[in-house]
Design a protein around this motif. Structure first.
Motif, short mmCIF file in Angstrom:
data_model
loop_
_atom_site.label_atom_id
_atom_site.label_comp_id
_atom_site.label_asym_id
_atom_site.label_seq_id
_atom_site.Cartn_x
_atom_site.Cartn_y
_atom_site.Cartn_z
N VAL A 70 -24.70 21.88 16.78
CA VAL A 70 -24.64 20.45 17.10
C VAL A 70 -25.66 20.09 18.17
N VAL A 71 -25.81 20.92 19.20
CA VAL A 71 -26.66 20.57 20.34
C VAL A 71 -28.11 21.01 20.15
N THR A 72 -28.41 21.78 19.10
CA THR A 72 -29.79 22.23 18.90
C THR A 72 -30.42 21.70 17.62
N ASP A 73 -29.63 21.34 16.64
CA ASP A 73 -30.17 20.86 15.36
C ASP A 73 -30.64 19.42 15.52
N SER A 74 -31.89 19.15 15.15
CA SER A 74 -32.44 17.80 15.27
C SER A 74 -31.70 16.80 14.39
N TYR A 75 -31.12 17.26 13.29
CA TYR A 75 -30.36 16.37 12.41
C TYR A 75 -29.17 15.77 13.14
N PHE A 76 -28.40 16.61 13.83
CA PHE A 76 -27.24 16.13 14.57
C PHE A 76 -27.66 15.33 15.80
N LEU A 77 -28.71 15.76 16.48
CA LEU A 77 -29.17 15.03 17.67
C LEU A 77 -29.62 13.62 17.31
N GLU A 78 -30.29 13.48 16.19
CA GLU A 78 -30.71 12.15 15.75
C GLU A 78 -29.51 11.25 15.45
N ILE A 79 -28.49 11.82 14.84
CA ILE A 79 -27.28 11.05 14.52
C ILE A 79 -26.56 10.63 15.79
N PHE A 80 -26.46 11.54 16.77
CA PHE A 80 -25.83 11.18 18.04
C PHE A 80 -26.63 10.10 18.75
N TRP A 81 -27.95 10.21 18.76
CA TRP A 81 -28.78 9.19 19.39
C TRP A 81 -28.59 7.84 18.72
N ARG A 82 -28.59 7.82 17.38
CA ARG A 82 -28.39 6.57 16.65
C ARG A 82 -27.03 5.97 16.96
N THR A 83 -26.01 6.81 17.02
CA THR A 83 -24.65 6.33 17.28
C THR A 83 -24.56 5.66 18.65
N PHE A 84 -25.13 6.29 19.67
CA PHE A 84 -24.97 5.78 21.03
C PHE A 84 -25.86 4.56 21.30
N TRP A 85 -27.06 4.50 20.68
CA TRP A 85 -27.85 3.29 20.94
C TRP A 85 -27.28 2.09 20.18
N ILE A 86 -26.71 2.33 19.01
CA ILE A 86 -26.05 1.23 18.30
C ILE A 86 -24.82 0.76 19.08
N ALA A 87 -24.04 1.71 19.63
CA ALA A 87 -22.88 1.34 20.44
C ALA A 87 -23.31 0.59 21.69
N ALA A 88 -24.42 0.99 22.32
CA ALA A 88 -24.90 0.32 23.53
C ALA A 88 -25.38 -1.11 23.22
N VAL A 89 -26.12 -1.28 22.12
CA VAL A 89 -26.58 -2.62 21.74
C VAL A 89 -25.39 -3.51 21.40
N THR A 90 -24.42 -2.96 20.69
CA THR A 90 -23.20 -3.72 20.36
C THR A 90 -22.48 -4.17 21.63
N THR A 91 -22.37 -3.27 22.60
CA THR A 91 -21.71 -3.61 23.86
C THR A 91 -22.47 -4.71 24.60
N LEU A 92 -23.80 -4.60 24.64
CA LEU A 92 -24.60 -5.61 25.33
C LEU A 92 -24.44 -6.98 24.68
N ILE A 93 -24.49 -7.03 23.36
CA ILE A 93 -24.34 -8.31 22.67
C ILE A 93 -22.94 -8.88 22.90
N CYS A 94 -21.94 -8.02 22.88
CA CYS A 94 -20.57 -8.50 23.14
C CYS A 94 -20.43 -9.06 24.55
N VAL A 95 -21.12 -8.45 25.53
CA VAL A 95 -21.08 -8.99 26.89
C VAL A 95 -21.75 -10.35 26.94
N LEU A 96 -22.92 -10.47 26.31
CA LEU A 96 -23.68 -11.73 26.35
C LEU A 96 -22.95 -12.86 25.64
N ILE A 97 -22.19 -12.53 24.61
CA ILE A 97 -21.44 -13.56 23.88
C ILE A 97 -20.04 -13.72 24.45
#
Length: 295
Positions: A70-97
């Motif tokens: 999980v911590v060394t495979d680029s496939y899983f790292l990319e999925i974790f990165w996508r998950t957290f930046w989508i969650a962060a953008v969602t949180t920011l938009i929810c705060v602004l609205i």
């Protein structure tokens, strides 16, 4: 001759009795928490260390192989990165609205406040799957929003991160509005009027009086929205499709498609740990800035 006693002497043991009753009363809740939360989590943690073979299934013993993957495979790292930046953008938009929406809601009169509060909570009354299918029809090639996006040259929206963020914002917005609205209930409107009467601008009043009061609600709402968005399954699965993987959909695939339960358990544990670390760090940063603004 009557014996004089100090007032309250007979009731001295009461605190000890009340404490014992409180402990006894908390035992059922502790057992429920242990059974429904800690026990499944402990079993998942144990499962994540079990070896796995696609021919023999789950094997006895212990291994760190799944966590290393999980911590060394680029496939899983990319999925974790996508998950957290989508969650962060969602949180920011929810705060602004959600924060302005909660402020407007807190300043409404009684009849309209109840109506609009019901409107804010109405998404929670509809099944998550039904809402996701509704957005898939709107964002698809035949939907109104999908056709408008293609006419503007934005390309298809369905099965993209944009579609997932739109669906998550719609689902998570009530979890931002309600905590902020609750925090603003403690703010007396006359304090704002006093600031305005002392020649403070509307912007200064919002930044120095309203915002500090709303910060606890924004903090708690952000933590809830981020945690739920990072672990969401239905919205990414239905609006992101099979190609746009997020952590929850990968866990689902490992458990039910690959039948690799230890790998799915390891991914779930890593998601939980990273989620907790991010939320605790965010909580600390926001609390420090909040204390500085008050000081």
């Amino acid at each position: 001759m009557a014996t004089l006693t100090r007032p309250g002497a007979a009731s001295a043991p009461k605190p000890r009795t009340d404490g014992l009753l409180a402990i006894l009363g908390s035992i059922p809740l502790a057992l429920v928490f242990l059974t429904l939360v800690l026990t499944p989590l402990a079993l998942t943690l144990v499962l994540s260390f079990r070896p796995f073979d696609y021919n023999a299934g789950i094997l006895p013993g212990h291994t760190f192989e799944h966590y290393l993957a999980v911590v060394t495979d680029s496939y899983f790292l990319e999925i974790f990165w996508r998950t957290f930046w989508i969650a962060a953008v969602t949180t920011l938009i929810c705060v602004l609205i959600g924060a302005p929406e909660a402020y407007i809601l807190s300043r409404m009169g009684k009849p309209w406040r109840s109506i609009f509060l019901l409107v804010v909570l109405s998404p929670l009354l509809i099944s998550l799957v039904v809402r996701a299918f509704g957005w898939s029809m709107l964002l698809g090639p035949g939907g109104a929003i999908g056709r408008a996006a293609e006419a503007l040259g934005l390309g298809p929206l369905l099965y993209t991160p944009t579609a997932v963020i739109i669906g998550l914002v719609h689902v998570m917005l009530p979890f931002m509005v309600i905590p902020v609205w609750t925090s603003l209930q403690k703010l007396d409107p006359t304090v704002e009027h006093a600031a305005l009467s002392l020649n403070a601008s509307r912007l200064q009043t919002l930044l120095r009086i309203v915002l500090p009061q709303a910060m606890p609600g924004i903090l708690s709402g952000s933590l809830i929205v981020f945690g739920l968005s990072a672990s969401s399954f239905a919205i990414p699965a239905l609006l992101g499709g099979r190609r746009l993987k997020m952590v929850a959909t990968v866990v689902y695939d490992e458990f039910l498609t690959e039948l690799n339960w230890p790998m799915g358990a390891a991914i779930a544990i890593v998601l939980l740990v990273v989620n907790v670390v991010i939320m605790m760090a965010y909580n600390r940063v926001v609390e420090r800035s909040y204390r500085r603004s008050l000081g």
